[in-house]
Design an enzyme around this catalytic site. Structure first.
Site, PDB file in Angstrom:
ATOM      1  N   LEU A  42       0.859  -1.181   0.000  1.00 17.85           N
ATOM      2  CA  LEU A  42       0.000   0.000   0.000  1.00 17.85           C
ATOM      3  C   LEU A  42       0.894   1.228   0.000  1.00 17.85           C
ATOM      4  O   LEU A  42       2.091   1.134   0.277  1.00 17.85           O
ATOM      5  CB  LEU A  42      -0.902   0.011   1.235  1.00 17.85           C
ATOM      6  CG  LEU A  42      -1.925  -1.123   1.309  1.00 17.85           C
ATOM      7  CD1 LEU A  42      -2.593  -1.141   2.678  1.00 17.85           C
ATOM      8  CD2 LEU A  42      -2.957  -0.977   0.202  1.00 17.85           C
ATOM      9  N   SER A  43       0.318   2.391  -0.264  1.00 17.07           N
ATOM     10  CA  SER A  43       1.162   3.585  -0.295  1.00 17.07           C
ATOM     11  C   SER A  43       1.846   3.807   1.049  1.00 17.07           C
ATOM     12  O   SER A  43       2.992   4.227   1.085  1.00 17.07           O
ATOM     13  CB  SER A  43       0.364   4.817  -0.720  1.00 17.07           C
ATOM     14  OG  SER A  43      -0.691   5.068   0.194  1.00 17.07           O
ATOM     15  N   GLU A  44       1.145   3.518   2.167  1.00 18.93           N
ATOM     16  CA  GLU A  44       1.760   3.629   3.485  1.00 18.93           C
ATOM     17  C   GLU A  44       1.297   2.524   4.417  1.00 18.93           C
ATOM     18  O   GLU A  44       0.151   2.088   4.349  1.00 18.93           O
ATOM     19  CB  GLU A  44       1.434   4.974   4.162  1.00 18.93           C
ATOM     20  CG  GLU A  44       2.357   6.099   3.781  1.00 18.93           C
ATOM     21  CD  GLU A  44       1.999   6.710   2.432  1.00 18.93           C
ATOM     22  OE1 GLU A  44       2.905   7.268   1.804  1.00 18.93           O
ATOM     23  OE2 GLU A  44       0.840   6.605   2.005  1.00 18.93           O
ATOM     24  N   THR A  45       2.209   2.119   5.275  1.00 15.63           N
ATOM     25  CA  THR A  45       1.907   1.253   6.412  1.00 15.63           C
ATOM     26  C   THR A  45       2.369   1.995   7.649  1.00 15.63           C
ATOM     27  O   THR A  45       3.524   2.411   7.737  1.00 15.63           O
ATOM     28  CB  THR A  45       2.621  -0.107   6.303  1.00 15.63           C
ATOM     29  OG1 THR A  45       2.155  -0.789   5.130  1.00 15.63           O
ATOM     30  CG2 THR A  45       2.352  -0.967   7.527  1.00 15.63           C
ATOM     31  N   HIS A  71      -3.001  10.570   5.640  1.00 17.13           N
ATOM     32  CA  HIS A  71      -4.085   9.589   5.650  1.00 17.13           C
ATOM     33  C   HIS A  71      -3.768   8.392   6.550  1.00 17.13           C
ATOM     34  O   HIS A  71      -4.663   7.834   7.190  1.00 17.13           O
ATOM     35  CB  HIS A  71      -4.478   9.166   4.228  1.00 17.13           C
ATOM     36  CG  HIS A  71      -3.617   8.145   3.588  1.00 17.13           C
ATOM     37  ND1 HIS A  71      -2.390   8.433   3.036  1.00 17.13           N
ATOM     38  CD2 HIS A  71      -3.824   6.810   3.396  1.00 17.13           C
ATOM     39  CE1 HIS A  71      -1.887   7.329   2.528  1.00 17.13           C
ATOM     40  NE2 HIS A  71      -2.720   6.333   2.731  1.00 17.13           N
TER      41      HIS A  71
END
Length: 164
Positions: A42-45, A71
């Protein structure tokens, strides 16, 4: 460790901006956090650890650790207030970018971002080549921002994304 997938900025499932939130009892190695972020893809964890009355928060993309992600911070506040501390209305996160505070207002979450004023920087041939248009100005902060002449110039731009 428990890991949640949260869609921020969404009214329904499978919409918005997804982030993984991993809640830890104590920190694991940066290498393991990076590998989990790569696996999540994902774009961020986000990785969250409670210490005293606040939470420590770190963000990883599949490419590495970053210093700020809005987010994924909102997603972390949602997880904490939904599953760990349901009576909490204000969640404080200590991060690489300083203290971030998220306030829960009914079913919505609000956060004030830290101010990071970009500085003017000189235009380079690489910038012009990547955009295929000469920007009016350039600024560098966390990100590089290029200012074009007007809205039409932005709409008609044909950037080379590999060069960017």
């Amino acid at each position: 460790m428990k890991c949640y997938i949260v869609d921020a900025f969404a009214e329904r499932l499978f919409e918005g901006n997804p982030a993984a939130v991993c809640v830890l009892d104590e920190w694991i190695s940066a290498e393991l956090m990076q590998n989990i972020a790569i696996e999540n893809n994902l774009s961020e964890t986000a990785f969250v650890v409670k210490q005293d009355n606040e939470y420590k928060l770190r963000w990883f993309t599949p490419g590495g650790e970053i210093d700020l992600c809005g987010h994924a911070t909102l997603a972390s506040a949602f997880v904490i207030t939904a599953y760990y501390e349901p009576f909490m209305d204000i969640v404080q996160f200590q991060t690489m970018s300083g203290m971030l505070v998220v306030e829960k207002q009914e079913n919505l979450f609000e956060m004030t971002f830290p101010s990071q004023t970009p500085a003017p920087c000189p235009l380079t041939e690489e910038m012009v080549d990547a955009l295929d248009i000469k920007p009016v100005e350039a600024y560098l902060g966390r990100d590089l921002m290029l200012v074009l002449e007007d809205e039409k110039a932005v709409q008609n731009a044909t950037p080379d994304f590999l060069k960017l």
